[in-house]
Design a protein around this motif. Structure first.
Motif, PDB file in Angstrom:
ATOM      1  N   THR A  65       0.835  -1.200   0.000  1.00 48.37           N
ATOM      2  CA  THR A  65       0.000   0.000   0.000  1.00 48.37           C
ATOM      3  C   THR A  65       0.872   1.252   0.000  1.00 48.37           C
ATOM      4  OG1 THR A  65      -0.055   0.167   2.413  1.00 48.37           O
ATOM      5  CG2 THR A  65      -1.787  -1.180   1.360  1.00 48.37           C
ATOM      6  N   GLU A  66       0.240   2.380  -0.297  1.00 53.65           N
ATOM      7  CA  GLU A  66       0.937   3.659  -0.234  1.00 53.65           C
ATOM      8  C   GLU A  66       1.435   3.923   1.186  1.00 53.65           C
ATOM      9  OE1 GLU A  66      -0.007   8.425  -0.834  1.00 53.65           O
ATOM     10  OE2 GLU A  66      -1.385   6.950  -1.671  1.00 53.65           O
ATOM     11  N   GLU A  67       0.620   3.596   2.159  1.00 50.95           N
ATOM     12  CA  GLU A  67       0.995   3.828   3.558  1.00 50.95           C
ATOM     13  C   GLU A  67       2.239   3.029   3.931  1.00 50.95           C
ATOM     14  OE1 GLU A  67      -2.172   2.978   2.562  1.00 50.95           O
ATOM     15  OE2 GLU A  67      -2.943   5.017   2.698  1.00 50.95           O
ATOM     16  N   THR A  68       2.293   1.774   3.497  1.00 48.55           N
ATOM     17  CA  THR A  68       3.461   0.940   3.784  1.00 48.55           C
ATOM     18  C   THR A  68       4.688   1.505   3.092  1.00 48.55           C
ATOM     19  OG1 THR A  68       2.131  -1.049   4.103  1.00 48.55           O
ATOM     20  CG2 THR A  68       4.447  -1.381   3.547  1.00 48.55           C
ATOM     21  N   ALA A  69       4.539   1.879   1.840  1.00 50.21           N
ATOM     22  CA  ALA A  69       5.669   2.436   1.089  1.00 50.21           C
ATOM     23  C   ALA A  69       6.238   3.654   1.806  1.00 50.21           C
ATOM     24  CB  ALA A  69       5.230   2.789  -0.328  1.00 50.21           C
ATOM     25  N   LEU A  70       5.378   4.570   2.197  1.00 49.72           N
ATOM     26  CA  LEU A  70       5.845   5.790   2.857  1.00 49.72           C
ATOM     27  C   LEU A  70       6.421   5.511   4.244  1.00 49.72           C
ATOM     28  CD1 LEU A  70       3.028   8.200   1.708  1.00 49.72           C
ATOM     29  CD2 LEU A  70       5.425   8.194   0.961  1.00 49.72           C
ATOM     30  N   LYS A  71       5.863   4.554   4.942  1.00 47.86           N
ATOM     31  CA  LYS A  71       6.355   4.215   6.281  1.00 47.86           C
ATOM     32  C   LYS A  71       7.803   3.733   6.245  1.00 47.86           C
ATOM     33  CE  LYS A  71       5.500   1.162  10.188  1.00 47.86           C
ATOM     34  NZ  LYS A  71       4.614   0.135  10.766  1.00 47.86           N
ATOM     35  N   TYR A  72       8.170   2.988   5.210  1.00 49.84           N
ATOM     36  CA  TYR A  72       9.493   2.391   5.145  1.00 49.84           C
ATOM     37  C   TYR A  72      10.495   3.196   4.312  1.00 49.84           C
ATOM     38  CZ  TYR A  72       7.676  -1.624   7.581  1.00 49.84           C
ATOM     39  OH  TYR A  72       7.118  -2.439   8.536  1.00 49.84           O
ATOM     40  N   ALA A  73      10.065   4.290   3.722  1.00 51.11           N
ATOM     41  CA  ALA A  73      10.954   5.099   2.881  1.00 51.11           C
ATOM     42  C   ALA A  73      11.942   5.891   3.724  1.00 51.11           C
ATOM     43  CB  ALA A  73      10.122   6.057   2.030  1.00 51.11           C
ATOM     44  N   ASN A  74      13.156   5.992   3.221  1.00 53.56           N
ATOM     45  CA  ASN A  74      14.161   6.840   3.860  1.00 53.56           C
ATOM     46  C   ASN A  74      13.938   8.298   3.484  1.00 53.56           C
ATOM     47  OD1 ASN A  74      15.594   4.673   5.033  1.00 53.56           O
ATOM     48  ND2 ASN A  74      16.692   4.332   3.128  1.00 53.56           N
ATOM     49  N   ILE A  75      13.561   8.525   2.227  1.00 52.05           N
ATOM     50  CA  ILE A  75      13.317   9.880   1.724  1.00 52.05           C
ATOM     51  C   ILE A  75      11.878   9.921   1.229  1.00 52.05           C
ATOM     52  CG2 ILE A  75      14.067  11.660   0.118  1.00 52.05           C
ATOM     53  CD1 ILE A  75      16.802  10.264   0.095  1.00 52.05           C
ATOM     54  N   LYS A  76      10.984  10.287   2.120  1.00 53.84           N
ATOM     55  CA  LYS A  76       9.557  10.238   1.833  1.00 53.84           C
ATOM     56  C   LYS A  76       9.133  11.176   0.701  1.00 53.84           C
ATOM     57  CE  LYS A  76       8.283   8.712   6.480  1.00 53.84           C
ATOM     58  NZ  LYS A  76       9.162   7.613   6.395  1.00 53.84           N
ATOM     59  N   ASP A  77       9.731  12.350   0.622  1.00 57.01           N
ATOM     60  CA  ASP A  77       9.354  13.322  -0.405  1.00 57.01           C
ATOM     61  C   ASP A  77       9.562  12.765  -1.809  1.00 57.01           C
ATOM     62  OD1 ASP A  77       8.605  15.132   1.511  1.00 57.01           O
ATOM     63  OD2 ASP A  77      10.454  16.305   1.400  1.00 57.01           O
ATOM     64  N   ASP A  78      10.685  12.107  -2.027  1.00 56.64           N
ATOM     65  CA  ASP A  78      10.989  11.527  -3.335  1.00 56.64           C
ATOM     66  C   ASP A  78       9.951  10.467  -3.703  1.00 56.64           C
ATOM     67  OD1 ASP A  78      12.702  10.914  -5.671  1.00 56.64           O
ATOM     68  OD2 ASP A  78      13.032   9.019  -4.606  1.00 56.64           O
ATOM     69  N   LEU A  79       9.644   9.609  -2.773  1.00 56.30           N
ATOM     70  CA  LEU A  79       8.675   8.547  -3.020  1.00 56.30           C
ATOM     71  C   LEU A  79       7.272   9.117  -3.208  1.00 56.30           C
ATOM     72  CD1 LEU A  79       7.958   5.569  -3.269  1.00 56.30           C
ATOM     73  CD2 LEU A  79       7.826   5.479  -0.779  1.00 56.30           C
ATOM     74  N   LEU A  80       6.897  10.061  -2.397  1.00 56.61           N
ATOM     75  CA  LEU A  80       5.570  10.666  -2.508  1.00 56.61           C
ATOM     76  C   LEU A  80       5.388  11.344  -3.869  1.00 56.61           C
ATOM     77  CD1 LEU A  80       2.916  11.114  -1.075  1.00 56.61           C
ATOM     78  CD2 LEU A  80       3.870  13.172  -0.056  1.00 56.61           C
ATOM     79  N   PHE A  81       6.428  12.001  -4.349  1.00 53.78           N
ATOM     80  CA  PHE A  81       6.382  12.631  -5.668  1.00 53.78           C
ATOM     81  C   PHE A  81       6.111  11.579  -6.748  1.00 53.78           C
ATOM     82  CE2 PHE A  81       8.632  13.774  -9.588  1.00 53.78           C
ATOM     83  CZ  PHE A  81       7.932  14.917  -9.930  1.00 53.78           C
ATOM     84  N   ARG A  82       6.802  10.455  -6.691  1.00 52.18           N
ATOM     85  CA  ARG A  82       6.615   9.383  -7.677  1.00 52.18           C
ATOM     86  C   ARG A  82       5.198   8.806  -7.599  1.00 52.18           C
ATOM     87  NH1 ARG A  82      11.509   7.607  -9.787  1.00 52.18           N
ATOM     88  NH2 ARG A  82      13.333   8.332  -8.636  1.00 52.18           N
ATOM     89  N   ILE A  83       4.705   8.614  -6.381  1.00 55.23           N
ATOM     90  CA  ILE A  83       3.362   8.058  -6.197  1.00 55.23           C
ATOM     91  C   ILE A  83       2.309   9.007  -6.750  1.00 55.23           C
ATOM     92  CG2 ILE A  83       1.626   7.488  -4.442  1.00 55.23           C
ATOM     93  CD1 ILE A  83       3.923   6.209  -2.811  1.00 55.23           C
ATOM     94  N   GLU A  84       2.426  10.290  -6.446  1.00 57.31           N
ATOM     95  CA  GLU A  84       1.458  11.272  -6.944  1.00 57.31           C
ATOM     96  C   GLU A  84       1.481  11.350  -8.468  1.00 57.31           C
ATOM     97  OE1 GLU A  84      -0.946  12.623  -5.202  1.00 57.31           O
ATOM     98  OE2 GLU A  84      -0.165  11.576  -3.459  1.00 57.31           O
ATOM     99  N   ARG A  85       2.669  11.284  -9.044  1.00 56.71           N
ATOM    100  CA  ARG A  85       2.785  11.289 -10.499  1.00 56.71           C
ATOM    101  C   ARG A  85       2.110  10.055 -11.112  1.00 56.71           C
ATOM    102  NH1 ARG A  85       8.741  12.104 -12.396  1.00 56.71           N
ATOM    103  NH2 ARG A  85       8.558   9.908 -12.681  1.00 56.71           N
TER     104      ARG A  85
END
Length: 99
Positions: A65-85
Motif C-alpha cells: 500500500t501507499e501507507e506501507t511504502a511511505l512508512k518504510y521510505a528513507n526519503i519520503k518526499d521523493d517517493l511521494l512525488f513518484r506516487i502522486e505522479r
C-alpha cells in the motif's frame, strides 16, 4: 546490498532492496562523507536501486500500500512525488475515451 522486509497487501512479507555498487558516482560521495547525496546517485541503469525506487515498484505493482511504502521510505518526499505522479497518470488514462 541491504534489504528490509515489509508487509504486503495480502499480509505476507516481501523484501525491499537497496543495491549500491562501487561506481564513479557513489565512491567519491562515500569517501567524502556525503551520504545524503547517495540516493540521487543510485541509477537503475547502472544496476543500482534505492529503497525508494524498490518501494515505488512494489506500490505500482499493487504488492504494498501507499501507507506501507511511505512508512518504510528513507526519503519520503521523493517517493511521494513518484506516487502522486503515478496517480495522475492513472487518472488521465482512465479519462481517455476508448476508440
Amino acid at each position: 546490498m541491504v534489504q528490509r522486509l515489509v508487509p504486503t497487501v495480502d499480509g505476507k512479507l516481501t523484501a525491499v532492496r537497496e543495491i549500491m555498487l562501487d561506481h564513479t558516482t557513489t565512491t567519491p560521495r562515500i569517501r567524502s562523507g556525503h551520504f545524503t547525496e547517495l540516493t540521487g546517485a543510485l541509477k537503475e541503469e547502472d544496476g543500482m536501486i534505492s529503497f525508494e525506487m524498490s518501494l515505488f515498484k512494489l506500490y505500482e505493482a499493487g504488492v504494498i500500500t501507499e501507507e506501507t511504502a511511505l512508512k518504510y521510505a528513507n526519503i519520503k518526499d521523493d517517493l511521494l512525488f513518484r506516487i502522486e505522479r503515478l496517480k495522475t497518470r492513472r487518472a488521465e488514462s482512465d479519462r481517455r475515451p476508448v476508440r
